[in-house]
Write an enzyme that holds these catalytic residues in place. Structure first.
Site, short mmCIF file in Angstrom:
data_model
loop_
_atom_site.label_atom_id
_atom_site.label_comp_id
_atom_site.label_asym_id
_atom_site.label_seq_id
_atom_site.Cartn_x
_atom_site.Cartn_y
_atom_site.Cartn_z
N LYS A 41 0.81 -1.19 0.00
CA LYS A 41 0.00 0.00 0.00
C LYS A 41 0.85 1.27 0.00
CE LYS A 41 -3.38 -2.31 2.97
NZ LYS A 41 -3.93 -2.34 4.35
N ASP A 100 14.33 -0.88 1.87
CA ASP A 100 14.86 -1.13 3.21
C ASP A 100 15.92 -2.24 3.11
OD1 ASP A 100 14.87 -0.81 6.03
OD2 ASP A 100 13.46 -2.45 6.27
N VAL A 150 10.26 5.28 9.55
CA VAL A 150 9.53 6.47 9.12
C VAL A 150 8.08 6.17 8.78
CG1 VAL A 150 11.55 7.77 8.32
CG2 VAL A 150 10.42 6.19 6.76
N ASP A 156 3.32 3.43 6.74
CA ASP A 156 2.54 3.21 7.96
C ASP A 156 3.36 2.63 9.10
OD1 ASP A 156 2.89 0.57 6.75
OD2 ASP A 156 1.45 -0.10 8.26
#
Ligand code: IMP
Ligand code: MG
Length: 176
Positions: A41, A100, A150, A156
């Site tokens: 998302k 990441d 973050v 989220d």
């Protein structure tokens, strides 16, 4: 638990950087059709803002995937929702929220490459290079950030904070 958020990248900085990226893409894909794949998302707001500045023909696709860590260090790809139409022979731009460990994008790149697109460009809004495990680079990086968790602008924490207009650092403190 109480949560504090401090601004890491302001709304204005995000806006300016997206305009720069859009200019770069408009130059690269002038007169060509592109398929933009938004990874759900987290990338939904970034993709929405970016594609509205693209001046070429755009086909949108949405995909939801994550990497599951099995015994292999890079794990496997879990596809929750894939794209509707094949991308064979197309100019594809993959839009990600954050790079990441790189596991997800590495798997996605392999998954898309197998479909033989004409070209494949990987775009990420954020990059946390300190966390990288998988061998993968993005062609376009919005911002390189330190190893902090973050939220905001699509990202989220436990499905919260996606609606913040800026990127913030989440500081979770336990209440005694
Ligand atoms: P990886 O690169 O495979 O480790 O996974 C990247 C995914 O992990 C991203 O698409 C995000 O959904 C999530 N993620 C990684 N770092 C953060 C962060 O700092 N905030 C929110 N989500 C994150
Ligand atoms: Mg994501």
């Amino acid at each position: 638990m109480s949560e504090n958020i401090s601004v890491l990248i302001s709304e204005e900085k995000i806006k300016n950087r997206i305009s720069e990226i859009a200019m770069q893409l408009n130059e690269k894909y002038k007169g060509k059709k592109v398929t933009v794949i938004c990874t759900l998302k987290g990338a939904f707001i970034f993709a929405a803002d970016l594609v509205r500045q693209l001046e070429t023909d755009v086909r949108m696709e949405f995909l939801s995937a994550s990497s599951y860590r099995g015994t292999e260090s890079t794990g496997t790809l879990v596809m929750k929702q894939s794209i509707d139409q094949p991308i064979t022979g197309e100019n594809v731009i993959v839009v990600e929220d954050i790079l990441d460990t790189g596991r997800t994008l590495k798997h996605l790149k392999e998954y898309f490459t197998k479909q033989e697109p004409k070209s494949l460009l990987l775009v990420t809004l954020l990059d946390k290079p300190d966390r990288r495990v998988a061998d993968i680079q993005c062609d376009v990086v919005g911002f390189t950030i330190p190893d902090k968790f973050v939220v905001g602008y699509g990202l989220d924490y436990d499905q919260q904070y996606r609606n913040l207009p800026y990127i913030g650092v989440l500081d979770v403190q336990e209440v005694k």
